[in-house]
Design a protein around this motif. Structure first.
Motif, PDB file in Angstrom:
ATOM      1  N   GLU A   1       7.437   6.148   0.611  1.00  0.00           N
ATOM      2  CA  GLU A   1       8.783   6.460   0.138  1.00  0.00           C
ATOM      3  C   GLU A   1       9.682   6.930   1.279  1.00  0.00           C
ATOM      4  OE1 GLU A   1       8.083   9.266  -2.975  1.00  0.00           O
ATOM      5  OE2 GLU A   1       7.736   7.708  -4.499  1.00  0.00           O
ATOM      6  N   ALA A   2       9.129   7.681   2.216  1.00  0.00           N
ATOM      7  CA  ALA A   2       9.906   8.141   3.362  1.00  0.00           C
ATOM      8  C   ALA A   2      10.375   6.973   4.221  1.00  0.00           C
ATOM      9  CB  ALA A   2       9.081   9.110   4.203  1.00  0.00           C
ATOM     10  N   LEU A   3       9.615   5.888   4.201  1.00  0.00           N
ATOM     11  CA  LEU A   3       9.978   4.679   4.948  1.00  0.00           C
ATOM     12  C   LEU A   3      10.909   3.790   4.136  1.00  0.00           C
ATOM     13  CD1 LEU A   3       9.203   3.348   7.731  1.00  0.00           C
ATOM     14  CD2 LEU A   3       7.533   2.004   6.446  1.00  0.00           C
ATOM     15  N   GLY A   4      11.129   4.143   2.886  1.00  0.00           N
ATOM     16  CA  GLY A   4      11.950   3.300   2.018  1.00  0.00           C
ATOM     17  C   GLY A   4      11.224   2.072   1.537  1.00  0.00           C
ATOM     18  N   ALA A   5       9.895   2.141   1.479  1.00  0.00           N
ATOM     19  CA  ALA A   5       9.071   1.001   1.080  1.00  0.00           C
ATOM     20  C   ALA A   5       8.388   1.297  -0.246  1.00  0.00           C
ATOM     21  CB  ALA A   5       8.023   0.703   2.149  1.00  0.00           C
ATOM     22  N   GLU A   6       8.021   0.238  -0.955  1.00  0.00           N
ATOM     23  CA  GLU A   6       7.313   0.395  -2.217  1.00  0.00           C
ATOM     24  C   GLU A   6       5.904   0.914  -1.960  1.00  0.00           C
ATOM     25  OE1 GLU A   6       5.887  -2.217  -6.127  1.00  0.00           O
ATOM     26  OE2 GLU A   6       7.083  -3.155  -4.528  1.00  0.00           O
ATOM     27  N   ALA A   7       5.547   1.969  -2.640  1.00  0.00           N
ATOM     28  CA  ALA A   7       4.233   2.580  -2.435  1.00  0.00           C
ATOM     29  C   ALA A   7       3.143   1.736  -3.075  1.00  0.00           C
ATOM     30  CB  ALA A   7       4.213   3.977  -3.027  1.00  0.00           C
ATOM     31  N   PRO A   8       1.969   1.701  -2.491  1.00  0.00           N
ATOM     32  CA  PRO A   8       0.844   0.985  -3.116  1.00  0.00           C
ATOM     33  C   PRO A   8       0.422   1.680  -4.404  1.00  0.00           C
ATOM     34  CG  PRO A   8       0.093   2.260  -1.227  1.00  0.00           C
ATOM     35  CD  PRO A   8       1.586   2.342  -1.220  1.00  0.00           C
ATOM     36  N   SER A   9      -0.262   0.946  -5.247  1.00  0.00           N
ATOM     37  CA  SER A   9      -0.767   1.534  -6.486  1.00  0.00           C
ATOM     38  C   SER A   9      -1.891   2.518  -6.174  1.00  0.00           C
ATOM     39  CB  SER A   9      -1.293   0.441  -7.414  1.00  0.00           C
ATOM     40  OG  SER A   9      -2.463  -0.151  -6.865  1.00  0.00           O
ATOM     41  N   ARG A  10      -2.217   3.322  -7.173  1.00  0.00           N
ATOM     42  CA  ARG A  10      -3.332   4.251  -7.014  1.00  0.00           C
ATOM     43  C   ARG A  10      -4.609   3.499  -6.662  1.00  0.00           C
ATOM     44  NH1 ARG A  10      -7.463   5.683 -10.244  1.00  0.00           N
ATOM     45  NH2 ARG A  10      -8.365   7.794 -10.006  1.00  0.00           N
ATOM     46  N   ALA A  11      -4.883   2.406  -7.363  1.00  0.00           N
ATOM     47  CA  ALA A  11      -6.101   1.634  -7.103  1.00  0.00           C
ATOM     48  C   ALA A  11      -6.109   1.078  -5.684  1.00  0.00           C
ATOM     49  CB  ALA A  11      -6.232   0.504  -8.118  1.00  0.00           C
ATOM     50  N   GLU A  12      -4.963   0.599  -5.227  1.00  0.00           N
ATOM     51  CA  GLU A  12      -4.883   0.062  -3.863  1.00  0.00           C
ATOM     52  C   GLU A  12      -5.149   1.151  -2.836  1.00  0.00           C
ATOM     53  OE1 GLU A  12      -1.633  -3.559  -4.462  1.00  0.00           O
ATOM     54  OE2 GLU A  12      -0.944  -1.487  -4.194  1.00  0.00           O
TER      55      GLU A  12
ATOM     56  N   VAL B   1      -3.889   1.913   6.694  1.00  0.00           N
ATOM     57  CA  VAL B   1      -2.470   1.611   6.553  1.00  0.00           C
ATOM     58  C   VAL B   1      -2.204   0.135   6.831  1.00  0.00           C
ATOM     59  CG1 VAL B   1      -0.197   1.994   7.601  1.00  0.00           C
ATOM     60  CG2 VAL B   1      -1.623   3.943   6.939  1.00  0.00           C
ATOM     61  N   ALA B   2      -2.861  -0.424   7.826  1.00  0.00           N
ATOM     62  CA  ALA B   2      -2.680  -1.844   8.139  1.00  0.00           C
ATOM     63  C   ALA B   2      -3.088  -2.714   6.962  1.00  0.00           C
ATOM     64  CB  ALA B   2      -3.480  -2.213   9.381  1.00  0.00           C
ATOM     65  N   GLN B   3      -4.110  -2.297   6.217  1.00  0.00           N
ATOM     66  CA  GLN B   3      -4.528  -3.068   5.047  1.00  0.00           C
ATOM     67  C   GLN B   3      -3.554  -2.909   3.893  1.00  0.00           C
ATOM     68  OE1 GLN B   3      -8.564  -2.956   3.730  1.00  0.00           O
ATOM     69  NE2 GLN B   3      -9.433  -3.095   5.786  1.00  0.00           N
ATOM     70  N   LEU B   4      -2.960  -1.722   3.767  1.00  0.00           N
ATOM     71  CA  LEU B   4      -2.029  -1.478   2.680  1.00  0.00           C
ATOM     72  C   LEU B   4      -0.645  -2.070   2.947  1.00  0.00           C
ATOM     73  CD1 LEU B   4      -2.827   2.244   1.764  1.00  0.00           C
ATOM     74  CD2 LEU B   4      -3.399   0.202   0.433  1.00  0.00           C
ATOM     75  N   ALA B   5      -0.290  -2.217   4.219  1.00  0.00           N
ATOM     76  CA  ALA B   5       1.054  -2.690   4.577  1.00  0.00           C
ATOM     77  C   ALA B   5       0.984  -3.810   5.609  1.00  0.00           C
ATOM     78  CB  ALA B   5       1.881  -1.523   5.112  1.00  0.00           C
ATOM     79  N   PRO B   6       0.292  -4.900   5.298  1.00  0.00           N
ATOM     80  CA  PRO B   6       0.089  -5.960   6.295  1.00  0.00           C
ATOM     81  C   PRO B   6       1.371  -6.677   6.704  1.00  0.00           C
ATOM     82  CG  PRO B   6      -0.635  -6.690   4.123  1.00  0.00           C
ATOM     83  CD  PRO B   6      -0.345  -5.225   4.008  1.00  0.00           C
ATOM     84  N   ALA B   7       2.380  -6.662   5.835  1.00  0.00           N
ATOM     85  CA  ALA B   7       3.633  -7.357   6.155  1.00  0.00           C
ATOM     86  C   ALA B   7       4.587  -6.505   6.973  1.00  0.00           C
ATOM     87  CB  ALA B   7       4.321  -7.803   4.866  1.00  0.00           C
ATOM     88  N   HIS B   8       4.263  -5.230   7.142  1.00  0.00           N
ATOM     89  CA  HIS B   8       5.132  -4.333   7.898  1.00  0.00           C
ATOM     90  C   HIS B   8       4.849  -4.445   9.398  1.00  0.00           C
ATOM     91  CE1 HIS B   8       7.016  -1.790   4.683  1.00  0.00           C
ATOM     92  NE2 HIS B   8       6.051  -2.377   3.983  1.00  0.00           N
ATOM     93  N   SER B   9       5.829  -4.108  10.180  1.00  0.00           N
ATOM     94  CA  SER B   9       5.689  -4.145  11.634  1.00  0.00           C
ATOM     95  C   SER B   9       4.731  -3.057  12.104  1.00  0.00           C
ATOM     96  CB  SER B   9       7.049  -3.938  12.295  1.00  0.00           C
ATOM     97  OG  SER B   9       7.525  -2.623  12.043  1.00  0.00           O
TER      98      SER B   9
END
Length: 228
Positions: free
Chosen positions: A32-43, A56-64
């Motif tokens: 949320e601090a990054l302005g991005a959609e948070a992963p689900s609890r399960a994720e 984090v890389a697995q949760l946000a692979p499309a992010h820089s």
């Protein structure tokens, strides 16, 4: 003649303590601090046990890479803030009977207790202090100094530090990462079913699956009896 030394290694989050609410809230705040959609609890719970940058890389692979670095920093900040507000006993409480079993195992002269965790050194130190475990774990392997699970480096370092052979060690954890790490290091693997990965995924990788903390001492002894 004294008994041979035996090493019992524990994962922390999802095995000894139930920190899922703390972890999910911290990851949500970071996104949320990054302005991005948070992963689900399960994720989020699916990556518990991995080193934070890998998780984090697995949760946000499309992010820089820059965004992923910011998420790591944001998670750490949120985690420390929540821990400061609530204390370890509330944010990461022991699972039922965990402390009693730790005390029981630590009282056995030839047992050596340790941890192999995806936590940072700072995070583990805070949890140990918060639960009064300063003298419990003789070897403490953390994410700062090793490749992420399931690489066997943590277990291999613990075996070397304690001068214990793989056949005389067990790894106890709640994720497939723990079980794969144990297999790679050549030590027995005990899965617990109260953590963050499904038992169906753990069972094929584990030597035993435990459903109650109080059963651990007997299962551990059974494993070593079959190896001697």
């Amino acid at each position: 003649m004294s008994a041979d030394l035996r090493l019992i290694l524990f994962d922390v989050d999802g095995t000894l303590v139930d920190s899922q609410a703390h972890i999910v809230a911290s990851m949500t705040r970071a996104f949320e601090a990054l302005g991005a959609e948070a992963p689900s609890r399960a994720e989020t719970l699916s990556i518990v046990g991995l080193s934070l940058p890998v998780a984090v890389a697995q949760l946000a692979p499309a992010h820089s890479v820059a965004d992923q670095t910011a998420l790591v920093a944001g998670y750490k900040e949120a985690y420390m803030q929540i821990r400061s507000e609530q204390g370890s006993a509330q944010s990461s409480p022991f699972y039922p009977h965990a402390r009693a079993v730790l005390d029981e195992l630590a009282a056995v002269d030839h047992y050596l207790l340790g941890v192999a965790t995806g936590k940072s050194r700072r995070g583990l130190d805070a949890l140990i202090a918060g639960h009064g475990l300063e003298r419990m774990f003789l070897t403490q392997q953390v994410a700062d100094h090793h490749p992420s699970k399931p690489h066997p480096a943590m277990i291999e370092a613990a075996l070397s530090e304690m001068a214990v052979a793989p056949a005389q060690a067990v790894m106890i954890g709640d994720t497939t990462f723990d079980m794969e790490m144990a297999r790679s290091a050549g030590v027995a693997a005990i899965a617990v079913d109260w953590g963050y990965h499904d038992t169906e995924k753990l069972a094929p990788l584990a030597d035993h699956v435990v459903h109650d903390f109080r059963d651990l001492p007997g299962v551990i002894e059974t494993i070593w009896e079959t190896k001697t």
